[in-house]
Structure formats: C-alpha cells, structure tokens
Design a protein around this motif. Structure first.
Motif, PDB file in Angstrom:
ATOM      1  N   TYR A  69       0.862  -1.166   0.000  1.00 54.36           N
ATOM      2  CA  TYR A  69       0.000   0.000   0.000  1.00 54.36           C
ATOM      3  C   TYR A  69       0.907   1.227   0.000  1.00 54.36           C
ATOM      4  CZ  TYR A  69      -3.584  -3.355   1.293  1.00 54.36           C
ATOM      5  OH  TYR A  69      -4.425  -4.434   1.301  1.00 54.36           O
ATOM      6  N   GLY A  70       0.700   2.085  -0.983  1.00 51.55           N
ATOM      7  CA  GLY A  70       1.547   3.268  -1.086  1.00 51.55           C
ATOM      8  C   GLY A  70       0.726   4.537  -1.156  1.00 51.55           C
ATOM      9  N   PRO A  71       1.394   5.679  -1.118  1.00 45.76           N
ATOM     10  CA  PRO A  71       0.678   6.961  -1.160  1.00 45.76           C
ATOM     11  C   PRO A  71       0.076   7.218  -2.546  1.00 45.76           C
ATOM     12  CG  PRO A  71       3.054   7.311  -1.255  1.00 45.76           C
ATOM     13  CD  PRO A  71       2.857   5.852  -0.997  1.00 45.76           C
ATOM     14  N   LYS A  72      -1.023   7.947  -2.552  1.00 39.72           N
ATOM     15  CA  LYS A  72      -1.599   8.400  -3.810  1.00 39.72           C
ATOM     16  C   LYS A  72      -0.753   9.555  -4.334  1.00 39.72           C
ATOM     17  CE  LYS A  72      -5.251   5.681  -3.668  1.00 39.72           C
ATOM     18  NZ  LYS A  72      -5.525   4.628  -4.665  1.00 39.72           N
ATOM     19  N   VAL A  73      -0.404   9.488  -5.608  1.00 39.09           N
ATOM     20  CA  VAL A  73       0.502  10.481  -6.176  1.00 39.09           C
ATOM     21  C   VAL A  73      -0.047  10.981  -7.517  1.00 39.09           C
ATOM     22  CG1 VAL A  73       2.542   9.536  -5.033  1.00 39.09           C
ATOM     23  CG2 VAL A  73       1.905   8.719  -7.320  1.00 39.09           C
ATOM     24  N   ARG A  74       0.542  12.065  -7.973  1.00 36.83           N
ATOM     25  CA  ARG A  74       0.185  12.637  -9.275  1.00 36.83           C
ATOM     26  C   ARG A  74       1.477  13.068  -9.963  1.00 36.83           C
ATOM     27  NH1 ARG A  74      -4.118  17.280 -11.199  1.00 36.83           N
ATOM     28  NH2 ARG A  74      -5.416  15.461 -11.535  1.00 36.83           N
ATOM     29  N   ALA A 115      -8.657   3.125 -23.847  1.00 38.61           N
ATOM     30  CA  ALA A 115      -8.756   3.647 -25.206  1.00 38.61           C
ATOM     31  C   ALA A 115      -7.832   4.848 -25.382  1.00 38.61           C
ATOM     32  CB  ALA A 115     -10.199   4.029 -25.520  1.00 38.61           C
ATOM     33  N   LEU A 116      -7.725   5.684 -24.350  1.00 38.04           N
ATOM     34  CA  LEU A 116      -6.802   6.824 -24.406  1.00 38.04           C
ATOM     35  C   LEU A 116      -5.350   6.345 -24.435  1.00 38.04           C
ATOM     36  CD1 LEU A 116      -6.429   9.917 -24.311  1.00 38.04           C
ATOM     37  CD2 LEU A 116      -6.427   9.750 -21.815  1.00 38.04           C
ATOM     38  N   ALA A 117      -5.028   5.359 -23.582  1.00 39.10           N
ATOM     39  CA  ALA A 117      -3.664   4.850 -23.510  1.00 39.10           C
ATOM     40  C   ALA A 117      -3.213   4.256 -24.842  1.00 39.10           C
ATOM     41  CB  ALA A 117      -3.550   3.817 -22.391  1.00 39.10           C
ATOM     42  N   GLU A 118      -4.149   3.675 -25.595  1.00 40.15           N
ATOM     43  CA  GLU A 118      -3.783   3.096 -26.886  1.00 40.15           C
ATOM     44  C   GLU A 118      -3.417   4.160 -27.917  1.00 40.15           C
ATOM     45  OE1 GLU A 118      -7.159   0.336 -27.565  1.00 40.15           O
ATOM     46  OE2 GLU A 118      -5.582  -1.208 -27.497  1.00 40.15           O
ATOM     47  N   CYS A 119      -3.686   5.421 -27.605  1.00 39.64           N
ATOM     48  CA  CYS A 119      -3.292   6.527 -28.489  1.00 39.64           C
ATOM     49  C   CYS A 119      -1.932   7.113 -28.127  1.00 39.64           C
ATOM     50  CB  CYS A 119      -4.345   7.640 -28.438  1.00 39.64           C
ATOM     51  SG  CYS A 119      -5.969   7.148 -29.035  1.00 39.64           S
ATOM     52  N   PHE A 120      -1.290   6.573 -27.085  1.00 40.16           N
ATOM     53  CA  PHE A 120      -0.001   7.110 -26.648  1.00 40.16           C
ATOM     54  C   PHE A 120       1.098   6.767 -27.649  1.00 40.16           C
ATOM     55  CE2 PHE A 120      -1.037   6.873 -21.795  1.00 40.16           C
ATOM     56  CZ  PHE A 120      -1.976   7.874 -21.961  1.00 40.16           C
ATOM     57  N   ASP A 121       2.017   7.714 -27.851  1.00 34.42           N
ATOM     58  CA  ASP A 121       3.235   7.513 -28.630  1.00 34.42           C
ATOM     59  C   ASP A 121       4.430   7.980 -27.819  1.00 34.42           C
ATOM     60  OD1 ASP A 121       2.588   6.476 -31.285  1.00 34.42           O
ATOM     61  OD2 ASP A 121       1.473   8.359 -31.588  1.00 34.42           O
ATOM     62  N   LEU A 122       5.599   7.494 -28.190  1.00 34.83           N
ATOM     63  CA  LEU A 122       6.818   8.026 -27.601  1.00 34.83           C
ATOM     64  C   LEU A 122       6.873   9.535 -27.817  1.00 34.83           C
ATOM     65  CD1 LEU A 122       9.502   5.385 -28.657  1.00 34.83           C
ATOM     66  CD2 LEU A 122       8.540   5.739 -26.381  1.00 34.83           C
ATOM     67  N   GLY A 123       7.207  10.259 -26.786  1.00 34.19           N
ATOM     68  CA  GLY A 123       7.295  11.708 -26.876  1.00 34.19           C
ATOM     69  C   GLY A 123       6.071  12.432 -26.375  1.00 34.19           C
ATOM     70  N   ASP A 124       4.928  11.752 -26.283  1.00 35.80           N
ATOM     71  CA  ASP A 124       3.711  12.406 -25.790  1.00 35.80           C
ATOM     72  C   ASP A 124       3.885  12.827 -24.327  1.00 35.80           C
ATOM     73  OD1 ASP A 124       2.592  11.930 -28.239  1.00 35.80           O
ATOM     74  OD2 ASP A 124       1.215  10.363 -27.565  1.00 35.80           O
ATOM     75  N   ILE A 125       3.137  13.861 -23.954  1.00 37.03           N
ATOM     76  CA  ILE A 125       3.174  14.359 -22.584  1.00 37.03           C
ATOM     77  C   ILE A 125       1.839  14.042 -21.923  1.00 37.03           C
ATOM     78  CG2 ILE A 125       3.463  16.397 -21.124  1.00 37.03           C
ATOM     79  CD1 ILE A 125       5.091  17.632 -23.423  1.00 37.03           C
ATOM     80  N   ILE A 126       1.900  13.362 -20.774  1.00 34.37           N
ATOM     81  CA  ILE A 126       0.680  12.911 -20.109  1.00 34.37           C
ATOM     82  C   ILE A 126       0.741  13.217 -18.621  1.00 34.37           C
ATOM     83  CG2 ILE A 126       0.335  11.051 -21.786  1.00 34.37           C
ATOM     84  CD1 ILE A 126       1.277   9.088 -19.538  1.00 34.37           C
ATOM     85  N   GLY A 127      -0.439  13.151 -17.985  1.00 33.48           N
ATOM     86  CA  GLY A 127      -0.535  13.211 -16.531  1.00 33.48           C
ATOM     87  C   GLY A 127      -1.078  11.897 -16.010  1.00 33.48           C
ATOM     88  N   VAL A 128      -0.621  11.516 -14.825  1.00 29.56           N
ATOM     89  CA  VAL A 128      -1.012  10.236 -14.232  1.00 29.56           C
ATOM     90  C   VAL A 128      -1.369  10.434 -12.764  1.00 29.56           C
ATOM     91  CG1 VAL A 128      -0.288   7.886 -13.686  1.00 29.56           C
ATOM     92  CG2 VAL A 128       0.544   8.981 -15.772  1.00 29.56           C
ATOM     93  N   ASP A 129      -2.521   9.899 -12.362  1.00 35.13           N
ATOM     94  CA  ASP A 129      -2.867   9.784 -10.944  1.00 35.13           C
ATOM     95  C   ASP A 129      -2.870   8.304 -10.592  1.00 35.13           C
ATOM     96  OD1 ASP A 129      -4.005  12.553  -9.848  1.00 35.13           O
ATOM     97  OD2 ASP A 129      -4.597  12.345 -11.955  1.00 35.13           O
ATOM     98  N   GLY A 130      -2.286   7.963  -9.450  1.00 29.84           N
ATOM     99  CA  GLY A 130      -2.258   6.564  -9.087  1.00 29.84           C
ATOM    100  C   GLY A 130      -1.613   6.321  -7.747  1.00 29.84           C
ATOM    101  N   GLU A 131      -1.290   5.055  -7.490  1.00 28.67           N
ATOM    102  CA  GLU A 131      -0.691   4.635  -6.222  1.00 28.67           C
ATOM    103  C   GLU A 131       0.765   4.263  -6.457  1.00 28.67           C
ATOM    104  OE1 GLU A 131      -1.559   1.463  -2.546  1.00 28.67           O
ATOM    105  OE2 GLU A 131      -2.721   1.364  -4.428  1.00 28.67           O
ATOM    106  N   LEU A 132       1.621   4.751  -5.597  1.00 25.76           N
ATOM    107  CA  LEU A 132       3.056   4.492  -5.704  1.00 25.76           C
ATOM    108  C   LEU A 132       3.392   3.187  -4.992  1.00 25.76           C
ATOM    109  CD1 LEU A 132       5.742   5.841  -6.733  1.00 25.76           C
ATOM    110  CD2 LEU A 132       6.035   6.688  -4.388  1.00 25.76           C
ATOM    111  N   LYS A 133       3.838   2.194  -5.746  1.00 27.12           N
ATOM    112  CA  LYS A 133       4.191   0.886  -5.170  1.00 27.12           C
ATOM    113  C   LYS A 133       5.386   0.324  -5.945  1.00 27.12           C
ATOM    114  CE  LYS A 133       0.052  -0.966  -5.810  1.00 27.12           C
ATOM    115  NZ  LYS A 133      -1.092  -1.924  -5.720  1.00 27.12           N
ATOM    116  N   HIS A 134       5.674  -0.940  -5.694  1.00 30.12           N
ATOM    117  CA  HIS A 134       6.742  -1.632  -6.418  1.00 30.12           C
ATOM    118  C   HIS A 134       6.137  -2.741  -7.278  1.00 30.12           C
ATOM    119  CE1 HIS A 134       8.962  -0.064  -2.828  1.00 30.12           C
ATOM    120  NE2 HIS A 134       9.837   0.263  -3.774  1.00 30.12           N
TER     121      HIS A 134
END
Length: 512
Positions: A69-74, A115-134
């Motif tokens: 269980y890790g902290p929520k990060v952005r 569906a959004l992730a499938e549009c990602f390419d190398l070089g794109d700039i994105i934001g991510v919210d999620g949990e920090l874990k290993h």
C-alpha cells in the motif's frame, strides 16, 4: 526546413507523422483535448522517489501474496519508453528531475482510460494519478488509476540506437537533446546553480547588481570588433556592447562602492569551442580595493560555485574537477606567479633580453618590425606559455603598455597591476587595479587608438568617461569572469557551445 533526424529517413518520418495525426484525431474523438491544459499539484519525479519509504508491505495471508500500500501520487511528464503486453502498458515517464515507471492496466483505468492509452506515442506528454508501489521485480512504479492527456507530439523522437550524435544538430535542436540525451538537463541546471551562486557570493560581499545599457554610442571598454546598428529616431550609429566596464566605473564615481553586472556582451568575431559571438560576462568593481582584493573574490566565487553543484570541500569530489581527462584541483590558495617569471620559465629566456626575444619571435614566425617590444613578448607568451598553464594559476603584473585601463605598479611604471586566471590554458578571469588618473587615462586611450583613422578613434574615445574620471573615481579593483568558460570547466564540458543553450549557427538552407 524539414530535416530528418539521425537514423530516420524522410518517408519513414512521414509514415510516423500520419500515424500520430490519426491518433490525435482519435484522442479528440474520445473527448480529450490533445493539447491538454492546466494540471495542478503534480509532484516532481525526484520527490516521488523520496516517498519510497512510505510504501507499506502487508504480510501475505496463508497461501497468498504479500500486498503493498503506497501513497496516492500525481505525476506529469514525457513518455520516453513504452512497452505493451496485452492488456498492460508499461511506460517510462520523464520530467526535468528524473524518470519513473508507470503501470497502466486496462482493468485499473477502465475502458475509456485504456482507449486513451492506446493513443499514446513516444514523446507524448501525459498526466497520471495513481498509487506508488513496487512491481514484482522491485521497481518503484506508479500504478495508474486515471490518465490525463497533456500534449500530442507530431514529430517522432530520434532513432533510439543512433540518437542525436552530430554536435551541430544537437545544438540546433537543443530541445531534443534536453529530452533524449542523458545528463543534458542536469548540465544546464548546473549552469543555473553556478550563476545563482555567483550572485549570492557577490551579495554576501556587499555588491549591488546593476543593469547597464546594451546599446552603446561608443564601442569601448575592450579591444574587439563590435556589432553595428542604427537608431532611426536619433539617426545615430550604435554598437552592441563589447564590455561592461566603463558604465560600471561611472557608478564608482557616483558613489556606488561595490557594483557588478552579469550580462550578455557581443563581439563580431569567430566561433570556436571557446568563443561565441554572444556570451555572458561578469564584471565587478570594488572601491578602495585592488587586484589582490579581486584575487580573493575570484577564489570565493569559484569555490562557492563548486559547492553549488555538489562539489568542493566535504563532498566526494572534494575540490577536484575532471576536465578533458585531466584533474583540476581548486584547493585554495590558487598558485600565483608573475608574467615575467612564467615567460622565463616556459620560453626559456629573459624577457628583458630583446635580442633573444626577437630571435624567438622569428622562430615562431611572429612579426617584429615596427612593433612594440611588449606586443612581441605578448604574442610569444600567448604562443608558448598560456597553453602550458594547467592552473588554476593567477598570472600577475603584465606589461603596462598592453593594459591601458590599469594602474601602474608603485615604483615600476612599466608594470600594470593586473592578473589573469588561467585554467587548462584558458583565460577564465581578468582583473586590474583600476586606473583612476584622468590625464593618464586619456593619454593611454590616445596611444591605444594611434594609427586608426581620425573618425574611428573619435568614435572609440569615450569623452564622457574621461569627464567622469575628472570628477574623481576612488581607487578600486575590477574583475571580469567569462561565465561560459567557467561553467564549461566546472561541469567538465568540452566546449562552451555545450553550456550555451542556443549558440550561434549558420541559418539552415532549404525549405520544408
């Protein structure tokens, strides 16, 4: 100009662009702005990595796997690696503080997110919210719960195997080098730290920072070819400044006792690993000091700058920097030797023996006819001594005839109270005990300008500066440091073009 990147031909680039534009349209169709918008409260990758200790591992139940269980990060940044495995996507996200892995699972982000992730390419700039874990392999990872699209890239990145190798291309397209070449952002951030440190050192020594004019009516303060322009409203010729000196000295006359400027100067001369026509210069002037005062200040500036980039006393590197495969030891005090001592040591003859000096000049194909002996000696010094100065070493007491703005040594009018700091054969700093005798200054100006056409010499003669001196300038020490060369040395870079974000280039030819 539509210039293809290394390892990538134009047709392939065109195919990549078409694919990226199709994904851009798909992103818009999904209801997302492909050019993004405000994305508040994201955390730097460096700060995210510092949260590793907040990750808690819950013991496994009987027959199960331990859970974390890790902290929520952005986070926000650029995709520089992308690997798809069925319904899972692994991304390496980069911001200007580092890189971190992102895990994107179709189940975790939902169908719209996938569906959004499938549009990602190398070089794109994105934001991510999620949990920090290993991950199972122990890599620190953000497990994505929500994705935000921030910018679509149309051009593909450089070929991952060849990259940006050509120096000219790297410097022209510095933005790509900053993204894809390891250590480049860090080098330029070190430059920022060095510049901030210099300002801090001078502030602690009581100096006030000023801003002088960059357009001068007289190209004075140094011997260099200026860039010329014209002011239409006043109908007068103007010059981009070649030095900061004469306006700072006017401030000494006005009672500002410790002043400096760190700014751009412009010299219409060649380009090389050590020269750029536009460069950054520091000049500082201290009333009631002299050139030895400036030596102490120079040492303080350099040692503080080393500390600012994680070097210097108390660090693993100590006072040592590696440059061009050689170690430079900045342990104070720096060595100090006179011009004449070094001339005798490296040229192998007495600088006062003009017969021997002229013979050596002939060997070096240095002209002597009609030239001042000090100028001949200076050419020999430049040819045989400067490159041998590993340094850091202060070269003291130059011939007075080649130092028109410098006070003469008491009892030795042939010697100027001047030093130059040399490191690895390069002049890094130049300082004087400033000349404040207006009559002698005018005489030296006229001697320096002898041989010029009258209109040229009048354009170079700064009569207002001479008038200011007649109102009384206190005795003072003055210092100039080439910031680009200093940064180059302290960061171990091989050229000042590697520490100037946008060095001058010939314009690109062609169309596109």
């Amino acid at each position: 100009m539509n210039q293809s990147l290394p390892g990538e031909n134009a047709p392939a680039a065109g195919m990549h662009e078409a694919s990226r534009r199709e994904k851009l349209r798909a992103i818009a169709a999904l209801g997302h702005d492909p050019w993004g918008g405000r994305f508040d409260n994201h955390q730097a990758v460096r700060d995210l990595r510092a949260l590793d200790g907040q990750i808690v591992k819950k013991p496994a139940a009987e027959g199960g796997q331990p859970e974390e269980y890790g902290p929520k990060v952005r986070a926000a940044g650029r995709i520089i690696l992308l690997r798809k495995q069925g319904k899972i996507l692994f991304i390496t996200l980069q911001d200007w503080t580092g890189r971190i892995q992102i895990f994107i699972g179709r189940r975790q982000v939902g169908e719209d997110g996938w569906a959004l992730a499938e549009c990602f390419d190398l070089g794109d700039i994105i934001g991510v919210d999620g949990e920090l874990k290993h991950t199972k392999t122990g890599e620190l990872t953000i497990f994505a719960e929500k994705l935000t699209f921030l910018t679509k890239t149309i051009e593909p990145p450089p070929d991952k195997h060849h990259g940006l190798v050509d120096p000219d291309l790297r410097q022209r397209m510095r933005y790509l080098e900053l993204i894809y070449s390891e250590g480049v952002i860090e080098r330029f951030l070190d430059r920022t730290k060095i510049v901030q440190s210099i300002r801090g050192t001078l502030a602690r020594h009581g100096f006030a920072e000023i801003e002088g004019p960059t357009l001068h009516s007289i190209a004075g303060g140094a011997a260099a070819r200026p860039f010329k322009t014209h002011h239409n409203a006043l109908d007068i010729p103007l010059f981009l400044r070649i030095a900061l000196e004469l306006h700072l000295k006017r401030l000494l006359v006005g009672g500002m006792e410790r002043v400096y400027e760190m700014g751009r100067v412009y010299r219409n001369e060649g380009l090389s690993a050590r020269h750029n026509p536009e460069f950054t210069m520091l000049e500082a002037y201290q009333a009631y000091g002299d050139y030895r005062t400036m030596m102490d200040l120079t040492e303080a500036i350099i040692l503080d700058a080393l500390a600012a980039i994680g070097k210097g006393p108390g660090t693993e590197a100590g006072n040592k920097v590696t440059f061009d495969g050689q170690t430079i030891d900045f342990t104070p005090p720096f060595a100090r030797k006179t011009y004449n001592e070094l001339f005798a040591e490296h040229v192998g003859l007495d600088p006062a023996d003009m017969t021997a000096v002229e013979r050596k000049a002939a060997e070096l194909q240095i002209p002597t006819a009609g030239r001042h002996p000090d100028v001949i000696r200076s050419d020999i010094f430049e040819a045989l001594v400067e490159d041998a100065l590993a340094g850091p070493i202060f070269v003291l007491d130059y011939p007075a005839s080649i130092c028109p703005l410098t006070k003469r040594k008491a009892g030795h009018p042939e010697i100027a109270e001047r030093f130059e700091l040399f490191i690895r054969g390069m002049e890094i700093a130049n300082a004087y005990t400033e000349l404040n005798d207006p009559d002698l200054q005018e005489q030296l100006f006229r001697t320096q300008l002898a041989g010029m056409k009258e209109e040229e010499s009048m354009a170079k003669m700064d009569h207002d500066f001479l008038r200011a001196l007649r109102h009384g300038m206190p005795p003072a020490g003055g210092l100039g440091i080439g910031i680009d060369r200093l940064v180059m040395l302290l960061t171990g870079s091989q050229s000042i073009r590697e520490v100037i974000l946008f060095p001058l280039h010939r314009p690109e030819t062609g169309s596109g």
